[in-house]
Design an enzyme around this catalytic site. Structure first.
Site, PDB file in Angstrom:
ATOM      1  N   ARG A 120       0.849  -1.189   0.000  1.00  0.00           N
ATOM      2  CA  ARG A 120       0.000   0.000   0.000  1.00  0.00           C
ATOM      3  C   ARG A 120       0.885   1.240   0.000  1.00  0.00           C
ATOM      4  NH1 ARG A 120      -5.582  -1.382   2.749  1.00  0.00           N
ATOM      5  NH2 ARG A 120      -6.378  -0.857   0.711  1.00  0.00           N
ATOM      6  N   GLN A 125      -0.757   2.467  -5.778  1.00  0.00           N
ATOM      7  CA  GLN A 125      -2.175   2.796  -5.588  1.00  0.00           C
ATOM      8  C   GLN A 125      -3.063   2.370  -6.762  1.00  0.00           C
ATOM      9  OE1 GLN A 125      -2.202   6.841  -4.323  1.00  0.00           O
ATOM     10  NE2 GLN A 125      -3.295   6.335  -2.448  1.00  0.00           N
ATOM     11  N   ASP A 128      -4.134  -1.315  -6.598  1.00  0.00           N
ATOM     12  CA  ASP A 128      -4.616  -1.791  -5.308  1.00  0.00           C
ATOM     13  C   ASP A 128      -6.089  -2.231  -5.380  1.00  0.00           C
ATOM     14  OD1 ASP A 128      -5.146  -2.275  -2.706  1.00  0.00           O
ATOM     15  OD2 ASP A 128      -4.555  -0.311  -1.961  1.00  0.00           O
ATOM     16  N   SER A 131      -8.335  -1.289  -2.308  1.00  0.00           N
ATOM     17  CA  SER A 131      -8.906   0.066  -2.304  1.00  0.00           C
ATOM     18  C   SER A 131     -10.092   0.148  -3.261  1.00  0.00           C
ATOM     19  CB  SER A 131      -7.870   1.098  -2.752  1.00  0.00           C
ATOM     20  OG  SER A 131      -6.960   1.324  -1.742  1.00  0.00           O
ATOM     21  N   TYR A 226      -1.955   3.264   8.605  1.00  0.00           N
ATOM     22  CA  TYR A 226      -3.018   2.345   9.026  1.00  0.00           C
ATOM     23  C   TYR A 226      -3.262   2.419  10.516  1.00  0.00           C
ATOM     24  CZ  TYR A 226      -3.112   0.617   4.439  1.00  0.00           C
ATOM     25  OH  TYR A 226      -3.271   0.565   3.097  1.00  0.00           O
TER      26      TYR A 226
HETATM   27  P1  NAD Z   1      -8.768  -0.599   6.716  1.00  0.00           P
HETATM   28  O1  NAD Z   1      -9.767  -1.287   5.853  1.00  0.00           O
HETATM   29  O2  NAD Z   1      -7.601  -1.380   7.237  1.00  0.00           O
HETATM   30  O3  NAD Z   1      -9.554   0.006   7.995  1.00  0.00           O
HETATM   31  C1  NAD Z   1     -10.715   0.800   7.846  1.00  0.00           C
HETATM   32  C2  NAD Z   1     -10.698   1.954   8.827  1.00  0.00           C
HETATM   33  O4  NAD Z   1     -10.928   1.477  10.151  1.00  0.00           O
HETATM   34  C3  NAD Z   1      -9.374   2.726   8.893  1.00  0.00           C
HETATM   35  O5  NAD Z   1      -9.612   4.076   8.574  1.00  0.00           O
HETATM   36  C4  NAD Z   1      -8.917   2.538  10.317  1.00  0.00           C
HETATM   37  O6  NAD Z   1      -8.224   3.666  10.820  1.00  0.00           O
HETATM   38  C5  NAD Z   1     -10.243   2.321  11.034  1.00  0.00           C
HETATM   39  N1  NAD Z   1     -10.150   1.739  12.373  1.00  0.00           N
HETATM   40  C6  NAD Z   1      -9.380   0.705  12.816  1.00  0.00           C
HETATM   41  N2  NAD Z   1      -9.589   0.485  14.135  1.00  0.00           N
HETATM   42  C7  NAD Z   1     -10.542   1.379  14.523  1.00  0.00           C
HETATM   43  C8  NAD Z   1     -11.209   1.640  15.764  1.00  0.00           C
HETATM   44  N3  NAD Z   1     -10.924   0.976  16.886  1.00  0.00           N
HETATM   45  N4  NAD Z   1     -12.129   2.626  15.796  1.00  0.00           N
HETATM   46  C9  NAD Z   1     -12.419   3.348  14.675  1.00  0.00           C
HETATM   47  N5  NAD Z   1     -11.828   3.146  13.486  1.00  0.00           N
HETATM   48  C10 NAD Z   1     -10.905   2.182  13.412  1.00  0.00           C
HETATM   49  O7  NAD Z   1      -8.181   0.711   6.063  1.00  0.00           O
HETATM   50  P2  NAD Z   1      -8.228   1.226   4.561  1.00  0.00           P
HETATM   51  O8  NAD Z   1      -9.546   1.838   4.310  1.00  0.00           O
HETATM   52  O9  NAD Z   1      -7.804   0.172   3.646  1.00  0.00           O
HETATM   53  O10 NAD Z   1      -7.099   2.378   4.547  1.00  0.00           O
HETATM   54  C11 NAD Z   1      -6.724   3.124   5.637  1.00  0.00           C
HETATM   55  C12 NAD Z   1      -5.733   4.226   5.183  1.00  0.00           C
HETATM   56  O11 NAD Z   1      -4.751   3.778   4.262  1.00  0.00           O
HETATM   57  C13 NAD Z   1      -6.403   5.391   4.483  1.00  0.00           C
HETATM   58  O12 NAD Z   1      -5.783   6.565   4.913  1.00  0.00           O
HETATM   59  C14 NAD Z   1      -6.113   5.178   3.025  1.00  0.00           C
HETATM   60  O13 NAD Z   1      -6.113   6.395   2.281  1.00  0.00           O
HETATM   61  C15 NAD Z   1      -4.744   4.591   3.080  1.00  0.00           C
HETATM   62  N6  NAD Z   1      -4.522   3.714   1.897  1.00  0.00           N
HETATM   63  C16 NAD Z   1      -3.392   3.927   1.140  1.00  0.00           C
HETATM   64  C17 NAD Z   1      -3.182   3.128   0.014  1.00  0.00           C
HETATM   65  C18 NAD Z   1      -1.985   3.339  -0.852  1.00  0.00           C
HETATM   66  O14 NAD Z   1      -1.235   4.265  -0.612  1.00  0.00           O
HETATM   67  N7  NAD Z   1      -1.758   2.479  -1.854  1.00  0.00           N
HETATM   68  C19 NAD Z   1      -4.083   2.137  -0.331  1.00  0.00           C
HETATM   69  C20 NAD Z   1      -5.210   1.955   0.476  1.00  0.00           C
HETATM   70  C21 NAD Z   1      -5.406   2.751   1.586  1.00  0.00           C
END
Ligand code: NAD
Length: 374
Positions: A120, A125, A128, A131, A226
C-alpha cells in the site's frame, strides 16, 4: 504469450477483466483466451470479448493453454495442477490466510501473485484491488442500508408534514468508510463518523460529515497510515461513545479493520438492544470477525426490530464497475510483469516482490515467508 481469463465461481458475479481491459492487453502484443461465459454476470458476453481479438474457449483449454491466468477468487488446487508448469497464476487468493493453498503452490513450484498483497504505497495505488473494492463496498453498504431502512434518508417538507433526515453513524473512515459517508451525504442523511486516525478526521470534515472525537487514540507512524490496536481503556471509552450515539442513529455502518488482525469489537450487544426498532447496522468487517458483537457473517439477523446485515461479497453486487476497476488494477500491475508481450519478472521491483506469493519453490512476499517458517 497467452493470458487466460476464467469464469469465477457461482457466487461471484465479477470477472477479472472486461473486454475493454482485454483489448488493452492484446494491444501490448499478448494473446488472450477467455472461458465461455466468463463475463456473463458482469454483462459482457462472449461476442464482446471476441470483438477485442480474444479467443473464446472451454475452461479446460484456458487452464491448460495459458501462460498466465488472471482471476479474482482462488482456483481449486486440482485446477492449479492442470496449468502449464511455468504458467503464472494471479488472483485475490488470500494467501496469508490460506496456508493449504500457499503450501501447495510452493510444493508445485508455481509462480503465483496474490493481489491483496500489493504493497500500500503511493506508486502501487493504481494496482490496489483492496482500495477499489473498498470503494464499491462503502457505496453499496449505504445503498443497502437505505433500502432496508423503513424511513427516508433526506429531509422533506411536505403537505403531509415534515420528515427529518436519517442519522447515519459510520465507524472507521478509511476507503470504504469515506465512500459510505459520501454516499449517505448525497442521499441527504446527517452523517457522523469516527476513526482512530487524526488524518481521517480531516477527510471526514472535508466531505461534510461530523467527526466524533474520543481522546487518547494510539497512532503509529510505522504502520504506514493504518490503524493499530488500541488500549483496552480506549476501546471501552469508544464503546461507551458509540453506545450513546447509536441510540439516536437510524443506521450504523461499521468498517473498522486492522490489517492482519481480527476486527475490533465496537458495537456491543447492549448497544444493539438500546437502538430504535427499525434501525439498521451494516457490518462491513463481518468477514474479519465483525465490529458488532451480534453480527453473523453473510446473514441478516433481526434483534427486536434492529437488523444487522453481516455483509458477504458485496463487491459482487456491483459487477460491472467492480470488474472495470479490477481490470484497470490488473493492467497497471501487469505493466510491471509483461514486457514486449512476454512475461518478465523483476523481483528488484518492490511491488512485484511484495505481491508475489512464491516463485520457483521459494516464498517471495516477506509475510508469506514468515508464515511458511511457522
Ligand atoms: P482498513 O480497511 O484497514 O480500515 C478501515 C478503517 O478502520 C481505517 O480508517 C482505520 O483507521 C479504522 N479503524 C481501525 N480500528 C478502529 C477503531 N478501533 N475505531 C475506529 N476506526 C478504526 O483501512 P483502509 O480503508 O484500507 O485504509 C486506511 C488508510 O490507508 C487510508 O488513509 C487510506 O487512504 C490509506 N490507503 C493507502 C493506500 C496506498 O497508498 N496504496 C491504499 C489503500 C489505503
Amino acid at each position: 504469450m497467452k493470458v487466460g481469463i476464467l469464469k469465477e465461481p457461482k457466487d461471484e458475479a465479477r470477472v477479472a477483466m472486461l473486454p475493454e481491459a482485454v483489448k488493452t492487453l492484446i494491444s501490448w502484443g499478448t494473446e488472450v483466451c477467455v472461458e465461455s461465459g466468463a463475463g456473463q454476470s458482469a454483462y459482457a458476453d462472449d461476442d464482446a470479448y471476441r470483438s477485442t481479438g480474444a479467443e473464446i474457449k472451454q475452461r479446460a483449454e484456458v487452464l491448460t493453454e495459458s501462460d498466465m491466468i488472471c482471476g479474482i477468487q482462488a482456483l481449486p488446487l486440482e485446477e492449479i495442477s492442470k496449468m502449464k508448469p511455468d504458467a503464472v497464476l494471479l488472483g485475490q487468493m488470500g494467501a496469508l490466510f490460506n496456508p493449504e493453498l500457499t503450501k501447495f503452490l510452493l510444493e508445485q513450484k508455481r509462480t503465483a501473485f496474490s493481489m491483496e498483497l500489493v504493497p500500500r504505497t503511493t506508486r502501487a495505488q493504481s494496482m490496489d484491488v483492496l482500495s477499489s473494492m473498498a470503494t464499491v463496498l462503502g457505496y453499496k453498504a449505504t445503498l443497502l442500508a437505505a433500502n432496508s431502512l423503513p424511513r427516508f434518508f433526506p429531509m422533506f417538507m411536505t403537505a403531509a408534514g415534515s420528515i427529518t433526515p436519517a442519522r447515519v453513524l459510520v465507524i472507521g473512515a478509511g476507503v470504504a468508510g469515506l465512500q459510505a459517508i459520501a454516499t449517505a451525504k448525497r442521499l441527504g442523511a446527517t452523517v457522523f463518523a469516527f476513526d482512530v486516525r487524526q488524518a481521517a478526521k480531516e477527510e471526514v470534515l472535508s466531505i461534510g460529515a461530523k467527526f466524533i472525537d474520543v481522546a487518547g487514540a494510539t497512532e503509529d507512524k510505522a504502520a504506514g497510515g493504518y490503524a493499530v490496536e488500541q488500549s483496552a481503556d480506549f476501546i471501552q471509552r469508544q464503546k461507551d461513545t458509540i453506545h450513546e450515539h447509536a441510540q439516536k442513529a437510524d443506521i450504523i455502518i461499521t468498517t473498522a479493520q486492522i490489517p492482519g488482525r481480527k476486527a475490533p469489537l465496537l458495537v456491543e450487544e447492549r448497544t444493539v438492544h438500546a437502538m430504535k426498532a427499525g434501525s439498521v447496522i451494516v457490518d462491513l468487517a463481518a468477514s474479519s470477525g465483525g465490529n458488532c458483537a451480534l453480527t453473523q457473517a453473510d446473514q441478516t439477523i433481526n434483534i427486536n426490530g434492529v437488523r444487522i446485515i453481516g455483509v458477504g461479497n458485496l463487491a459482487a453486487e456491483l459487477p460491472q464497475d467492480a470488474s472495470k476497476m479490477y481490470g484497470k488494477n490488473y493492467l497497471n500491475f501487469l505493466k510491471l510483469i509483461i514486457k514486449d508481450g512476454a512475461i518478465n519478472l523483476n523481483f528488484e521491483d518492490d511491488i512485484v516482490l511484495g505481491t508475489c506469493v512464491c516463485h520457483a519453490g521459494e516464498p517471495k512476499n516477506s509475510r508469506i515467508a514468515e508464515m511458511i517458517k511457522q
